[in-house]
Design an enzyme around this catalytic site. Structure first.
Site, short mmCIF file in Angstrom:
data_model
loop_
_atom_site.label_atom_id
_atom_site.label_comp_id
_atom_site.label_asym_id
_atom_site.label_seq_id
_atom_site.Cartn_x
_atom_site.Cartn_y
_atom_site.Cartn_z
N ASP A 308 0.90 -1.16 0.00
CA ASP A 308 0.00 0.00 0.00
C ASP A 308 0.94 1.21 0.00
OD1 ASP A 308 -2.25 1.53 0.12
OD2 ASP A 308 -2.53 1.31 2.28
N CYS A 361 -3.11 5.46 -3.55
CA CYS A 361 -4.32 6.29 -3.55
C CYS A 361 -4.00 7.56 -4.36
CB CYS A 361 -4.82 6.60 -2.15
SG CYS A 361 -3.64 7.39 -1.07
C1 LIG Z 1 -0.33 4.72 2.23
S1 LIG Z 1 0.52 4.57 3.72
C2 LIG Z 1 -0.09 3.08 4.40
C3 LIG Z 1 -1.53 3.11 4.85
C4 LIG Z 1 -1.99 1.82 5.51
N1 LIG Z 1 -1.65 0.65 4.72
C5 LIG Z 1 -3.49 1.79 5.77
O1 LIG Z 1 -4.25 1.17 5.01
O2 LIG Z 1 -3.88 2.37 6.80
C6 LIG Z 1 2.12 4.13 3.18
C7 LIG Z 1 3.10 3.65 4.25
O3 LIG Z 1 4.27 3.16 3.60
C8 LIG Z 1 5.37 3.32 4.47
N2 LIG Z 1 6.60 3.15 3.65
C9 LIG Z 1 7.20 4.04 2.84
N3 LIG Z 1 8.26 3.45 2.20
C10 LIG Z 1 8.31 2.16 2.62
C11 LIG Z 1 9.18 1.04 2.34
N4 LIG Z 1 10.21 1.14 1.47
N5 LIG Z 1 8.93 -0.14 2.99
C12 LIG Z 1 7.89 -0.22 3.85
N6 LIG Z 1 7.05 0.80 4.16
C13 LIG Z 1 7.26 1.96 3.55
C14 LIG Z 1 5.11 4.68 5.09
O4 LIG Z 1 5.78 4.80 6.33
C15 LIG Z 1 3.58 4.69 5.23
O5 LIG Z 1 3.19 4.30 6.52
#
Ligand SMILES: C[S@@+](CC[C@H](N)C(=O)[O-])C[C@H]1O[C@@H](n2cnc3c(N)ncnc32)[C@H](O)[C@@H]1O
Length: 433
Positions: A308, A361
């Site tokens: 996500d 999104c």
């Molecule tokens: C769109 S948000 C997630 C929303 C969550 N899945 C929900 O449905 O409530 C994206 C997330 O990706 C994390 N993120 C960014 N780069 C990443 C990476 N390389 N590996 C894992 N997580 C990552 C961010 O910290 C953030 O929390």
């Protein structure tokens, strides 16, 4: 407070947003602190006025030929609330706390101007620098698509099928005016009025006992399209606060292994309480420590990795109109890099024959189909599962859903205009072998 006094308050808050460059939520909070006499109805009404104006900021200024907070607010009353010149004038009657009377120029603008000649970024209310990106996304439909992204969003709920059935929750939340959402088999919807008053869902028994969660229908469908099944090993790589993790858990019906992690441990903070309230027993949260890979024990064994992805959030503008105007070109470049990094990271965990479900999104092609094409270029053992096949999880809704979304070889895109959801892109890829 009178309706007129609420207008004056909204103008004051918009001035603070403009002059102090603070987010709308902060400006509203500060106004509330400085005006303790204002009741919850007043706060909700002022907040509704400010957010409706932010959604329609460019078109409201255009229709008034006036970019001031007052001009934009009056333009919004005309465009979004359908008020005519006399109705607006009657709120500006010069009484105590009311905005000053309408000027001749304002009357003239309210009566005679329209959006007919407005450029797309004005008619669709988005920052002008994004025009080339939105042309690439929607072509001549960009004004219509973005206008739908500038409408007020409903409050969507997901029934937690680990604990309840949709029919039953529909009955117990009837007093909030809930209806079933059109696509998701477990979605419920509450339309919000102009005063944006929160229906207080968190205080409802169904919420407290974990039978419902707040989640946009597009987000529910994105998780559904991943095809997570009972008994699978599933990794939610960008789990954040756990919105999708909870949906995956319900799809897995308590069977199999669900691992939730995130690069940023602070984002994971709320997930523990949410999993416990939802009655999820087959999930582990892996909190990253220092620079170490929290999934280092997992080697090509996962049936599904959900990404996500961090993104610009252009698909959620109707919920975050403030973020729309504060978005800067540099933010897109940072997100593109983060997305590629998350996709590449996922590869090590997926077993041959397993899937990566990539979700954003955002409606911007750079973050969606283009990101998938580049990934497949780097990892030729992955192939996109045709979106028409992925969407079959929607059963009898599949054909209508496929007719509504934007389909491409790389995935599918939901938008407020096409599916009545937030904008979500979904691509599911299978590892060959
Ligand atoms: C769109 S948000 C997630 C929303 C969550 N899945 C929900 O449905 O409530 C994206 C997330 O990706 C994390 N993120 C960014 N780069 C990443 C990476 N390389 N590996 C894992 N997580 C990552 C961010 O910290 C953030 O929390």
């Amino acid at each position: 407070m009178t309706p007129a006094a609420r207008l004056s308050a909204a103008i004051e808050v918009i001035e603070a947003i403009d002059n102090q460059r603070v987010p709308a939520a902060k400006a509203l909070k500060e106004w509330g602190t400085a005006h303790r006499f204002a009741g919850s109805g007043d706060r909700a009404a002022v907040s509704g006025l400010v957010y409706d104006m932010l959604r329609r900021q460019a078109s409201s200024a255009w229709i008034m030929d006036d970019d001031t907070p007052r001009g934009r607010l009056f333009g919004m009353l005309r465009l979004e609330r359908g008020m005519d010149t006399d109705a607006i004038a009657s709120l500006c009657d010069g009484s105590r706390f009311a905005p000053g009377p309408l000027t001749d120029g304002e009357r003239q603008a309210l009566t005679s101007r329209s959006l007919l000649d407005a450029p797309a970024h004005v008619a669709g209310d988005y920052p002008e620098w994004l025009d080339p990106y939105l042309i690439e996304a929607f072509g001549d439909d960009r004004a219509a698509e973005t206008a739908a992204m500038a409408r007020r969003a409903p409050l969507d709920l997901r029934v937690n099928t680990l604990k309840a059935k949709r029919e039953k929750v529909l009955g117990s939340l009837r007093h909030l005016g809930v209806t079933a959402t059109p696509w998701s088999p477990f979605g419920l919807r509450i339309m919000l009025g102009a005063d944006a008053r929160n229906p207080g869902i968190q205080a409802e028994e169904e919420f407290v006992k974990g039978a419902v969660e707040v989640q946009d229908e597009g987000s529910q469908i994105a998780a559904l399209l991943s095809g997570a099944k009972p008994g699978e090993q599933v990794i939610d790589l960008c789990a954040g606060a756990g919105g999708k993790t909870l949906t995956l858990a319900a799809m897995m019906q308590g069977r199999g292994r669900l691992i939730a992690t995130d690069r940023d441990k602070r984002q994971l903070a709320p997930i523990h309480e949410r999993l416990s309230r939802a009655g999820v027993h087959n999930a582990e949260v892996r909190t990253p420590k220092w620079e170490a890979e929290p999934l280092s024990d997992i080697r090509e064994s996962a049936d599904l990795v959900l990404i996500d992805a961090p993104c610009t959030g252009t698909g959620t503008w109707r919920r975050n109109p403030d973020a729309k105007w504060r978005m800067r070109p540099g933010a897109l470049d940072i997100r593109l890099k983060d997305q590629a990094e998350a996709l590449d990271r996922a590869v090590a965990f997926v077993k041959p024959g397993g899937r990566i479900a990539y979700v954003t999104c955002s409606v911007l092609p750079q973050e969606n189909g283009e990101q998938i094409l580049k990934f497949i270029d780097r990892h030729s053992d992955f192939r996109v599962i045709p979106p028409s096949q992925t969407a079959s999880v929607l059963w009898d809704k599949t054909d209508d859903f496929l007719a509504a979304v934007y389909l491409s070889d790389e995935g599918l895109l939901m938008t407020p205009r096409r599916t009545g959801t937030d904008g979500f892109f979904v691509s599911v890829m299978r590892r060959q072998g």
